[in-house]
Design a protein around this motif. Sequence first.
Motif, short mmCIF file in Angstrom:
data_model
loop_
_atom_site.label_atom_id
_atom_site.label_comp_id
_atom_site.label_asym_id
_atom_site.label_seq_id
_atom_site.Cartn_x
_atom_site.Cartn_y
_atom_site.Cartn_z
N PHE A 177 84.11 53.89 86.54
CA PHE A 177 83.63 54.89 87.50
C PHE A 177 82.13 54.78 87.73
N ASP A 197 91.72 63.17 91.48
CA ASP A 197 90.90 63.34 90.27
C ASP A 197 90.58 61.99 89.64
N PRO A 198 89.52 61.86 88.87
CA PRO A 198 88.43 62.82 88.71
C PRO A 198 87.50 62.82 89.92
N ARG A 235 86.51 62.33 83.49
CA ARG A 235 87.54 61.32 83.24
C ARG A 235 87.97 61.33 81.77
#
Lengths: 284, 141
Positions: free
Chosen positions: B4, B75-76, B137
């Motif tokens: 991420f 999500d996240p 996360r």
Amino acid sequence: MTPAVYGVLFVFLAPVFGGLLAGVDRRVSARMQGRIGPPLLQPFYDLGKLLQKQARQVNPVVEPLLLGHVFFMAVSGVLLLSGTDLIFIAFVFALAALFLVLAAGSVNSPYSFAGAERELVVLLASEPFFILMMAAICKVTGASTYAGVLASPQLVAVQLPGVLLAFLLVATIKLRKSPFDISTSHHPHQELVSGLTTDMSGRMLAYVELAHWYESALLCAFMVLLFNWSVPLGLLAFAIAYALEVLVDNSTSRAKWQLVLRSTWAATLVFSGGNVLALFLLSR
Amino acid sequence: MSFFSRSPWILHYDGSSCNGCDIEVLACLTPLYDVERFGVLNTGNPKHADILLVTGSVNERNIEIVENLYRQMPDPKVVVAVGACACSGGIFARAYNIQGGIDKVIPVDVYVPGCAARPESIIDGVVQGIAALEAKRKKTA
Ligand code: SF4
């Protein structure tokens, strides 16, 4: 090595090749725009992230269809390298693309649906060319398999310069480059939200990316077919063609679908068809 | 390993801003700041986005849109409020149709001050947003 081994290698190496190609593409594009651009491995980071992210299931058929899309993209490469009839490859290749159209068309988003319709149009535009190309290559070399064409003493690109020219045009569609990227909307273009992929999140989008990497590798393999006298030469030709595609991508705006369809059909008919016809007349 | 932090994709939504902050957000994509160096993409599609970057405040008309965009993000996800308007309503706070900052409608993770917020602080806000994304996360994983 036997052809079957090449086929298996394709399954594992093609994504690496396609991902690196996408990374180089993004860096070169950034440099053309006066930016530094993302790291070379950025496409792999993106793929990793997408796999870790939540995937919203819009309906139960999208995921199986997208898996079919990846599967048949990979299978086209495996069949190509393991010695299946070339014309058959053209059909499996089209089938793979059709899975993506079905997946995008199955959702409710109007953007996705419009993307699916446009993907059908570009499929309609590119498919006749691939069939003609394969038929022409088989005719010129007298072989119908990948290894056979590579072993043939006939130099395909010399005999079929028109087909090569049309291939460059059609590759623009398959590589999803402007002005022919009408069905998806790769960043930084944001027409149609994200076109085909509007409703795909998380691993769904990862499948689409992965399939595209297979597709790039497959196009590279097609280029090697055209430059059949040596594999490195084919790879070099692909690198030059790809550099041209990136340049065109960065310097043109998107065309309407009518233009895409007309120009690819015209190129198929005039360059490839004319080329084949000329060969036929000369050989009489 | 988490990806991420290396690939935050952004959705930029303009509430009732004066467009000052929006221009600064777009400036982040230009050669001078080039946020794509960090893998940041401006996606324009909530279903692909990790970070919702909102400029401007919420008014009666766009409450639904802000909520809808937030709900559509998988999500996240984190929200970064950019500029005084998005943080609190800014100079428009007392206007008849303004509800206030973005946090009146959806949970905000990072507040970027400024009128207009400078590109440097927007990038800083995104970096803090990435940290929040990582934390979320870990919680869900
Ligand atoms: S914070 Fe200032 S510059 Fe930004 S939108 Fe509000 S009034 Fe405009």
